[in-house]
Write a protein that holds these residues in place. Structure first.
Motif, PDB file in Angstrom:
ATOM      1  N   GLU A  49       0.831  -1.206   0.000  1.00 31.68           N
ATOM      2  CA  GLU A  49       0.000   0.000   0.000  1.00 31.68           C
ATOM      3  C   GLU A  49       0.867   1.259   0.000  1.00 31.68           C
ATOM      4  OE1 GLU A  49      -2.842  -0.123   3.168  1.00 31.68           O
ATOM      5  OE2 GLU A  49      -3.568  -2.108   2.592  1.00 31.68           O
ATOM      6  N   THR A  52       2.578   1.598  -3.446  1.00 31.53           N
ATOM      7  CA  THR A  52       1.639   2.050  -4.478  1.00 31.53           C
ATOM      8  C   THR A  52       1.384   3.555  -4.369  1.00 31.53           C
ATOM      9  OG1 THR A  52       0.562  -0.119  -4.551  1.00 31.53           O
ATOM     10  CG2 THR A  52      -0.694   1.742  -5.402  1.00 31.53           C
ATOM     11  N   ARG A  53       1.194   4.048  -3.150  1.00 32.84           N
ATOM     12  CA  ARG A  53       1.004   5.488  -2.938  1.00 32.84           C
ATOM     13  C   ARG A  53       2.223   6.270  -3.394  1.00 32.84           C
ATOM     14  NH1 ARG A  53       0.420   5.876   3.060  1.00 32.84           N
ATOM     15  NH2 ARG A  53       0.586   8.105   2.638  1.00 32.84           N
ATOM     16  N   CYS A  55       4.497   5.371  -5.629  1.00 30.35           N
ATOM     17  CA  CYS A  55       4.590   5.335  -7.093  1.00 30.35           C
ATOM     18  C   CYS A  55       3.677   6.383  -7.717  1.00 30.35           C
ATOM     19  CB  CYS A  55       4.231   3.943  -7.613  1.00 30.35           C
ATOM     20  SG  CYS A  55       5.543   2.718  -7.402  1.00 30.35           S
ATOM     21  N   LYS A  56       2.505   6.564  -7.134  1.00 28.36           N
ATOM     22  CA  LYS A  56       1.578   7.574  -7.659  1.00 28.36           C
ATOM     23  C   LYS A  56       2.168   8.972  -7.526  1.00 28.36           C
ATOM     24  CE  LYS A  56      -3.253   9.052  -7.386  1.00 28.36           C
ATOM     25  NZ  LYS A  56      -4.565   8.825  -6.720  1.00 28.36           N
ATOM     26  N   SER A  62       1.817   1.777 -11.463  1.00 26.22           N
ATOM     27  CA  SER A  62       1.463   1.065 -10.237  1.00 26.22           C
ATOM     28  C   SER A  62       2.187  -0.276 -10.177  1.00 26.22           C
ATOM     29  CB  SER A  62      -0.046   0.829 -10.158  1.00 26.22           C
ATOM     30  OG  SER A  62      -0.730   2.054 -10.042  1.00 26.22           O
TER      31      SER A  62
END
Length: 268
Positions: A49, A52-53, A55-56, A62
């Motif tokens: 989690e 992923t955040r 990477c954004k 993603s």
């Protein structure tokens, strides 16, 4: 020793990076250190989690990992490398080549390495002090583990020179933030405190577990507050370490206050 680079097995000492690699040139990448095993709680979901955040924020694609396939890759490497017991996996993601400070691509490469770990989930950390060489600063990516780690390297050098067991970084306003390798906590009058993410500290996965398990106050306090503490401890993916002293202040073992978390970590 084997590792996995972009889904294929390689020798750990293989040359997989070129001189244009953006992690090498700009620190344009992320990493997660995941400790798992028969005697550890699995926090892979928390790691994914956060990744992923991050990477954004960095405009990276993603991550194409799930809890299950990341665990399968980790298990595969542990079997191939004949590792037993608890393992420490390091997953690194970096942007593909292209551009200077302004990147051209959002695609990434990844490398997964696994090693045995014998670090206890709970243990004594010794003495702590305050860093004067490094500061943290809150920004859009400060919650994540990035490949730009020079403030922590400088703090680690200072820690070694001062013969401390751990060192605390302050933010640019002089507030407590984190240690050079972990999140910081302290216990005062039976209440637990930790620096707010606004201090620029990493949003650690073990920190998240502690906050979800116990009542914790997220604060912005100066280092003098530690002189009022009964206990001081830190947390990272490897577990929890408690400290015995800060300047002339002596601390207590916080085991009883943390028993609910330690049961999760160690299956006590």
């Amino acid at each position: 020793m084997k590792a996995i680079f972009n889904s294929r097995l390689i020798e750990i000492d293989s040359q997989v990076l070129n001189t244009k690699n953006r992690a090498f040139c700009y620190g344009d990448g992320l990493f997660e250190t995941i400790v798992t095993g028969p005697h550890r709680i699995n926090l892979t979901d928390f790691h994914l989690e956060r990744l992923t955040r991050a990477c954004k924020v960095l405009d990276l694609d993603s991550p194409q990992f799930s809890n299950q396939n990341l665990r399968e890759m980790t298990s595969q490497l542990a079997d191939i490398n004949q590792l037993n017991g608890d393992t420490r996996a390091r997953l690194q993601i970096w942007r593909e080549d292209g551009g200077l400070y302004s990147p051209q691509l959002s695609s990434y490469s990844f490398l997964l390495q696994v090693a045995e770990t014998t670090t206890p989930a709970f243990g004594q950390g010794g003495s702590i002090g305050i860093s004067t060489s490094s500061k943290t600063s809150h920004n859009a990516i400060s919650f994540a583990k990035t490949m730009s780690a020079l403030p922590y390297v400088l703090a680690g050098i200072e820690m070694r020179q001062k013969k401390l067991d751990e060192i605390i970084l302050l933010d640019d306003q002089g507030n407590l933030s984190e240690t050079h390798s972990s999140n910081l906590f302290w216990i005062e009058a039976n209440e637990i405190f930790t620096p707010s993410l606004q201090s620029g500290c990493v949003e650690g996965v073990m920190r998240r577990l502690i906050l979800e398990t116990l009542k914790v106050n997220e604060v912005m306090y100066k280092p003098e507050r530690l002189t009022l503490a009964d206990s001081v401890f830190s947390s990272n993916a490897s577990g929890i370490r408690y400290f015995t002293s800060f300047e002339n202040k002596r601390y207590l073992n916080p085991k009883e206050k943390l028993r609910k978390v330690l049961k999760l970590l160690q299956h006590l």
